[in-house]
Design an enzyme around this catalytic site. Structure first.
Site, PDB file in Angstrom:
ATOM      1  N   THR A 213       1.051  -1.707  -0.088  1.00  0.00           N
ATOM      2  CA  THR A 213       0.568  -0.514  -0.097  1.00  0.00           C
ATOM      3  C   THR A 213       0.929   1.001   0.234  1.00  0.00           C
ATOM      4  O   THR A 213       2.346   1.343   0.542  1.00  0.00           O
ATOM      5  CB  THR A 213      -0.849  -0.223   1.406  1.00  0.00           C
ATOM      6  OG1 THR A 213      -1.322  -0.529   1.242  1.00  0.00           O
ATOM      7  CG2 THR A 213      -1.471   1.172   1.606  1.00  0.00           C
ATOM      8  N   VAL A 242     -12.212  -6.265   1.916  1.00  0.00           N
ATOM      9  CA  VAL A 242     -11.430  -4.491   1.995  1.00  0.00           C
ATOM     10  C   VAL A 242     -11.018  -4.975   2.530  1.00  0.00           C
ATOM     11  O   VAL A 242     -11.140  -5.433   4.064  1.00  0.00           O
ATOM     12  CB  VAL A 242     -12.755  -3.749   1.998  1.00  0.00           C
ATOM     13  CG1 VAL A 242     -12.044  -2.234   2.055  1.00  0.00           C
ATOM     14  CG2 VAL A 242     -13.656  -3.466   0.047  1.00  0.00           C
ATOM     15  N   GLY A 267      -4.564  -5.447   7.548  1.00  0.00           N
ATOM     16  CA  GLY A 267      -5.369  -4.714   7.073  1.00  0.00           C
ATOM     17  C   GLY A 267      -6.439  -4.819   8.332  1.00  0.00           C
ATOM     18  O   GLY A 267      -6.986  -4.396   8.710  1.00  0.00           O
TER      19      GLY A 267
END
Ligand code: ASP
Length: 364
Positions: A213, A242, A267
């Site tokens: 990222t 997500v 995440g």
């Protein structure tokens, strides 16, 4: 001015952490963190992830020219979004398990406390620009999937193929390797193709689900605080998955007068602790950026994924999370669960890559 290293006493000293320390892995309590703080500048300061060196140069130039800090940050990360060789962000990102590149991005403006985000967006190389449009052109914060795609189309973004020849081959190799119980003939562990080989060498033959990222936080010369995070997310993810990156409070959080923070890494761990918001709240309590990042990482180490598959034999997280942070005074820091991470700082003096502070030493 540099921040002092955070001592074990400081790290474990708050009332909130004294109880928590009781169930910390033993070696965490025994380790001191390594200082990594960048000096504060009089003017603007930006902090970004290790893959953001070129992005930092572009954003720095824009800030020198007096551009708006959020425009500067977005222009910076656009460089990485458009780079087909960075397989973790934007165009040329690793696709989901069906071979479709789904991108997530968010922006936050600490001046207005407004934000915009998109997730599982397809066909747009620069999702950070679409996130900004969500903030500027709607009264909403977060658009996902088909709705985000239609919103992007309405704003003139063509539907482009984001899979490069390289990532198509990498995805196909991964798919063929998955099993000998389906219709796809199982591929050899090592690939002949040089692109696939390079990928396996960099990210591991066992496909331990690497990710990547870019986050960038900026504190402008006027003291305004903004942030942007953009990613293609977990490699070969379940369609629709997500992570933290586009979630305000998890993948980024910016508030004028306090600070701006963002994250990269696993995440799910960061989603479960609202990591970037936590970092900024620790700044509000008076911690330095490095202390704030390390304390938020300790929260992750203590509170998330208390299941065996996410812990090594010493009880430490098997995954990594990185935070990047700049406070209202312009002090910047980066920190990670595991040693070996880096981050990039830019200011009037130039851009430089620094070692992130850490909680756990690799190979210890
Ligand atoms: N945090 C990103 C995600 O979970 C990936 C990463 O930064 O490595 O989607």
């Amino acid at each position: 001015m540099t921040n002092p290293p955070l001592s074990r006493r400081q790290l474990l000293g708050s009332a909130a952490l004294v109880g928590a320390a009781a169930f910390l892995p033993a070696d965490l309590a025994a380790q001191d963190s390594v200082p990594s703080t960048a000096p504060a500048g009089d003017g603007f300061v930006l902090v970004t992830s290790a893959n953001g060196l070129e992005a930092a140069k572009v954003a720095r130039q824009a800030l020198i020219q007096g551009k708006d800090p959020l425009d500067a940050a977005i222009a910076g990360v656009n460089v990485v979004e458009l780079d087909p060789d960075d397989v973790t962000v934007g165009y040329g990102g690793i696709p989901n398990e069906e071979g479709v590149v789904e991108l997530d991005a968010a922006v936050m403006d600490g001046r207005t406390m407004r934000a915009g985000a998109v997730a599982a967006l397809t066909g747009v190389k620069t999702p950070s620009k679409v996130a900004r449009l969500v903030m500027d052109q709607t009264d909403r914060v977060f658009l996902v999937g088909a709705g985000a795609r239609r919103f992007a189309t309405a704003h003139g973004f063509p539907d482009e193929n984001l899979l490069t020849e390289k990532t198509r081959k990498i995805w196909l190799h991964w798919k063929n390797r998955l099993s000998d119980l389906d219709d796809w003939i199982e591929a050899a562990r090592d690939a002949d193709d040089p692109d696939v080989k390079r990928f396996l060498e960099k990210y591991g033959r066992e496909y331990f689900r690497p990710q990547g990222t870019i986050h960038m936080s900026v504190r402008s010369a006027k003291g305004d605080l903004v942030g942007v995070t953009t990613t293609s997310g977990l490699f070969f993810k379940i369609p629709g998955r997500v992570g933290d990156s586009p979630v305000i409070g998890a993948g980024l959080y910016s508030e004028n007068g306090v600070g701006s923070a963002g994250s990269t890494g696993r995440g799910e761990a960061n989603l479960l602790t609202c990591g970037s918001h936590t970092v900024v709240e620790y700044l509000r309590d008076g911690l330095t950026p490095e202390e704030a990042c390390l304390r938020a990482l300790k929260r992750i180490a203590e509170k998330t994924h208390l299941v065996p598959r996410h812990r090594d034999e010493k009880g430490r997280p098997k995954f990594n999370v990185n935070f990047y942070c700049v406070d209202a005074a312009g002090r910047a820091a980066g920190a990670a669960l595991w040693s070996g991470s880096k981050y990039v700082v830019g200011d009037a003096g130039g851009v430089r890559t620094l070692e992130s502070a850490w909680l756990y030493r690799r190979d210890a």
